[in-house]
Motif scaffolding. Structure first.
Motif, PDB file in Angstrom:
ATOM      1  N   HIS A  27       0.826  -1.204   0.000  1.00 32.67           N
ATOM      2  CA  HIS A  27       0.000   0.000   0.000  1.00 32.67           C
ATOM      3  C   HIS A  27       0.864   1.258   0.000  1.00 32.67           C
ATOM      4  N   MET A  28       2.043   1.183  -0.611  1.00 37.11           N
ATOM      5  CA  MET A  28       2.998   2.280  -0.535  1.00 37.11           C
ATOM      6  C   MET A  28       2.456   3.587  -1.110  1.00 37.11           C
ATOM      7  N   MET A  29       1.825   3.560  -2.274  1.00 34.89           N
ATOM      8  CA  MET A  29       1.351   4.795  -2.890  1.00 34.89           C
ATOM      9  C   MET A  29       0.302   5.474  -2.018  1.00 34.89           C
ATOM     10  N   MET A  30      -0.614   4.704  -1.474  1.00 34.80           N
ATOM     11  CA  MET A  30      -1.633   5.295  -0.600  1.00 34.80           C
ATOM     12  C   MET A  30      -0.995   5.907   0.635  1.00 34.80           C
ATOM     13  N   ILE A  31      -0.004   5.219   1.210  1.00 33.06           N
ATOM     14  CA  ILE A  31       0.662   5.722   2.408  1.00 33.06           C
ATOM     15  C   ILE A  31       1.410   7.020   2.111  1.00 33.06           C
ATOM     16  N   LEU A  32       2.089   7.083   0.963  1.00 34.60           N
ATOM     17  CA  LEU A  32       2.827   8.299   0.616  1.00 34.60           C
ATOM     18  C   LEU A  32       1.888   9.484   0.432  1.00 34.60           C
ATOM     19  N   TRP A  33       0.737   9.249  -0.205  1.00 34.30           N
ATOM     20  CA  TRP A  33      -0.240  10.330  -0.364  1.00 34.30           C
ATOM     21  C   TRP A  33      -0.744  10.809   0.994  1.00 34.30           C
ATOM     22  N   LEU A  34      -1.098   9.880   1.872  1.00 32.63           N
ATOM     23  CA  LEU A  34      -1.589  10.246   3.198  1.00 32.63           C
ATOM     24  C   LEU A  34      -0.504  10.943   4.010  1.00 32.63           C
ATOM     25  N   PHE A  35       0.724  10.446   3.896  1.00 39.19           N
ATOM     26  CA  PHE A  35       1.827  11.045   4.641  1.00 39.19           C
ATOM     27  C   PHE A  35       2.067  12.476   4.184  1.00 39.19           C
ATOM     28  N   GLY A  36       2.031  12.700   2.870  1.00 31.10           N
ATOM     29  CA  GLY A  36       2.202  14.052   2.354  1.00 31.10           C
ATOM     30  C   GLY A  36       1.098  14.985   2.825  1.00 31.10           C
ATOM     31  N   LEU A  37      -0.135  14.478   2.845  1.00 27.89           N
ATOM     32  CA  LEU A  37      -1.266  15.284   3.314  1.00 27.89           C
ATOM     33  C   LEU A  37      -1.113  15.633   4.789  1.00 27.89           C
ATOM     34  N   ILE A  38      -0.671  14.659   5.588  1.00 35.91           N
ATOM     35  CA  ILE A  38      -0.475  14.905   7.020  1.00 35.91           C
ATOM     36  C   ILE A  38       0.618  15.955   7.239  1.00 35.91           C
ATOM     37  N   CYS A  39       1.693  15.875   6.455  1.00 35.25           N
ATOM     38  CA  CYS A  39       2.768  16.863   6.577  1.00 35.25           C
ATOM     39  C   CYS A  39       2.248  18.273   6.309  1.00 35.25           C
ATOM     40  N   VAL A  40       1.467  18.423   5.234  1.00 34.41           N
ATOM     41  CA  VAL A  40       0.924  19.732   4.888  1.00 34.41           C
ATOM     42  C   VAL A  40       0.000  20.239   5.992  1.00 34.41           C
ATOM     43  N   LEU A  41      -0.862  19.359   6.514  1.00 33.07           N
ATOM     44  CA  LEU A  41      -1.792  19.757   7.569  1.00 33.07           C
ATOM     45  C   LEU A  41      -1.055  20.154   8.847  1.00 33.07           C
ATOM     46  N   CYS A  42       0.017  19.411   9.196  1.00 39.50           N
ATOM     47  CA  CYS A  42       0.780  19.742  10.398  1.00 39.50           C
ATOM     48  C   CYS A  42       1.430  21.116  10.277  1.00 39.50           C
ATOM     49  N   VAL A  43       2.011  21.395   9.123  1.00 36.46           N
ATOM     50  CA  VAL A  43       2.637  22.701   8.915  1.00 36.46           C
ATOM     51  C   VAL A  43       1.585  23.803   8.959  1.00 36.46           C
ATOM     52  N   LEU A  44       0.413  23.561   8.362  1.00 27.65           N
ATOM     53  CA  LEU A  44      -0.660  24.556   8.356  1.00 27.65           C
ATOM     54  C   LEU A  44      -1.164  24.819   9.767  1.00 27.65           C
ATOM     55  N   VAL A  45      -1.360  23.754  10.559  1.00 26.49           N
ATOM     56  CA  VAL A  45      -1.828  23.919  11.939  1.00 26.49           C
ATOM     57  C   VAL A  45      -0.819  24.702  12.760  1.00 26.49           C
ATOM     58  N   GLN A  46       0.464  24.399  12.602  1.00 25.19           N
ATOM     59  CA  GLN A  46       1.496  25.125  13.331  1.00 25.19           C
ATOM     60  C   GLN A  46       1.487  26.605  12.971  1.00 25.19           C
ATOM     61  N   TRP A  47       1.291  26.894  11.704  1.00 24.29           N
ATOM     62  CA  TRP A  47       1.260  28.294  11.277  1.00 24.29           C
ATOM     63  C   TRP A  47       0.047  28.999  11.863  1.00 24.29           C
ATOM     64  N   LEU A  48      -1.125  28.338  11.870  1.00 24.92           N
ATOM     65  CA  LEU A  48      -2.327  28.947  12.426  1.00 24.92           C
ATOM     66  C   LEU A  48      -2.185  29.188  13.932  1.00 24.92           C
ATOM     67  N   VAL A  49      -1.604  28.222  14.638  1.00 21.99           N
ATOM     68  CA  VAL A  49      -1.402  28.393  16.077  1.00 21.99           C
ATOM     69  C   VAL A  49      -0.448  29.534  16.351  1.00 21.99           C
ATOM     70  N   ARG A  50       0.604  29.630  15.568  1.00 22.15           N
ATOM     71  CA  ARG A  50       1.573  30.706  15.758  1.00 22.15           C
ATOM     72  C   ARG A  50       0.940  32.062  15.502  1.00 22.15           C
ATOM     73  N   GLU A  51       0.105  32.128  14.461  1.00 30.16           N
ATOM     74  CA  GLU A  51      -0.558  33.392  14.156  1.00 30.16           C
ATOM     75  C   GLU A  51      -1.548  33.774  15.253  1.00 30.16           C
ATOM     76  N   SER A  52      -2.236  32.781  15.824  1.00 28.72           N
ATOM     77  CA  SER A  52      -3.237  33.079  16.855  1.00 28.72           C
ATOM     78  C   SER A  52      -2.604  33.560  18.149  1.00 28.72           C
ATOM     79  N   LYS A  53      -1.324  33.234  18.381  1.00 21.33           N
ATOM     80  CA  LYS A  53      -0.642  33.637  19.602  1.00 21.33           C
ATOM     81  C   LYS A  53      -0.013  35.010  19.510  1.00 21.33           C
ATOM     82  N   LYS A  54       0.015  35.565  18.329  1.00 19.25           N
ATOM     83  CA  LYS A  54       0.615  36.888  18.188  1.00 19.25           C
ATOM     84  C   LYS A  54      -0.249  37.923  18.902  1.00 19.25           C
ATOM     85  N   GLU A  55       0.398  38.807  19.693  1.00 18.20           N
ATOM     86  CA  GLU A  55      -0.337  39.843  20.399  1.00 18.20           C
ATOM     87  C   GLU A  55      -0.701  40.969  19.438  1.00 18.20           C
ATOM     88  N   PRO A  56      -1.923  41.476  19.530  1.00 24.67           N
ATOM     89  CA  PRO A  56      -2.307  42.593  18.651  1.00 24.67           C
ATOM     90  C   PRO A  56      -1.498  43.843  18.976  1.00 24.67           C
TER      91      PRO A  56
END
Length: 202
Positions: free
Chosen positions: A162-191
Motif C-alpha cells: 500500500h505504498m502509494m496510498m501511504i505516501l499520499w496520506l503522509f504528504g497530506l499529514i505533513c501539509v496539515l501539520c505545517v498549516l496547523v502550526q502556522w495557524l497556532v503561531r498566528e493566533s498567539k501573536k499579540e495585537p
C-alpha cells in the motif's frame, strides 16, 4: 516607560520569528526523513537483487515456522554482511538457495583447502528435527542475523503493498501539520497597540 517597553517588544519579535522558522524547518525535515525510510523499505522489499544492502545490513521477512520460537513467522530480521571466516556455530545465517532466502542456525562448519579458504556450513531450523540436507557454501551466505523484531515483517509487507496510498496520506499529514502550526503561531501573536496621534494645535 511605555516607549521603552514597546521598543523591547519590537526587539524580541524578530528572534521569535527566527525560532519559529527553524522549528518549522526541523519538523519538515523530520517528516521527509520518515518518508524516505518508507520509500527505502519499499525499495528493499521489492528489489530482486540479493546483494542489496544499506550500510552493510540487510533485512528479510520470515515466512516459514522452521525457526520458531526463536524467530517467529512474520518477524523481520536484520542481517549483517560478515566475513564467512568469522561465522561461528550457533549463529543464525541467511543464505540463498537459488532465488529463495533461508535463515537457519549453523550447527557445523567444514573447511577445505590451504588456510581454510573454502568453507561450508551445515544448518538446521530450530523447529526442525533434522539438519538441512545440503551444506551451504560460504559464497551463498548473505549475512549473520543481528536483530529479530516479531511481527514487523507483516507490517513492512503491508506497507509495501500500500505504498502509494501511504505516501499520499503522509504528504497530506505533513501539509496539515505545517498549516496547523502556522495557524497556532498566528493566533498567539499579540495585537499591536494603536499608536497615539498627537493632538492638533489650534
Amino acid at each position: 516607560m511605555k516607549e521603552k517597553i514597546e521598543n523591547n517588544t519590537m526587539g524580541i519579535t524578530p528572534k521569535n520569528k527566527r525560532g519559529s522558522f527553524w522549528k518549522t524547518v526541523g519538523n519538515v525535515a523530520f517528516y521527509l526523513v520518515m518518508a524516505l525510510i518508507l520509500v527505502w523499505a519499499f525499495w528493499f522489499s521489492r528489489s530482486d537483487d540479493p546483494t542489496k544492502s544499506v550500510f552493510g545490513y540487510r533485512f528479510y521477512y520470515i515466512q516459514s515456522p522452521s525457526m520458531e520460537p526463536d524467530v517467529p513467522v512474520g518477524a523481520a530480521i536484520f542481517t549483517k554482511i560478515t566475513d564467512p571466516g568469522e561465522i561461528k556455530i550457533g549463529d543464525v545465517i541467511t543464505y540463498y538457495l537459488g532465488d529463495t532466502s533461508v535463515s537457519h542456525q549453523v550447527i557445523e562448519i567444514q573447511s577445505a583447502g590451504e588456510g581454510m579458504q573454502e568453507l561450508w556450513f551445515r544448518t538446521k531450523g530450530v523447529a526442525n528435527e533434522e539438519p538441512d540436507p545440503e551444506l551451504v557454501p560460504a559464497e551463498a551466505v548473505a549475512g549473520v542475523m543481528v536483530l529479530c523484531i516479531p511481527r514487523l515483517g507483516f507490517v513492512m509487507s503491508w506497507i509495501g503493498e500500500h505504498m502509494m496510498m501511504i505516501l499520499w496520506l503522509f504528504g497530506l499529514i505533513c501539509v496539515l501539520c505545517v498549516l496547523v502550526q502556522w495557524l497556532v503561531r498566528e493566533s498567539k501573536k499579540e495585537p499591536k497597540e494603536p499608536q497615539e496621534q498627537p493632538c492638533p494645535q489650534g
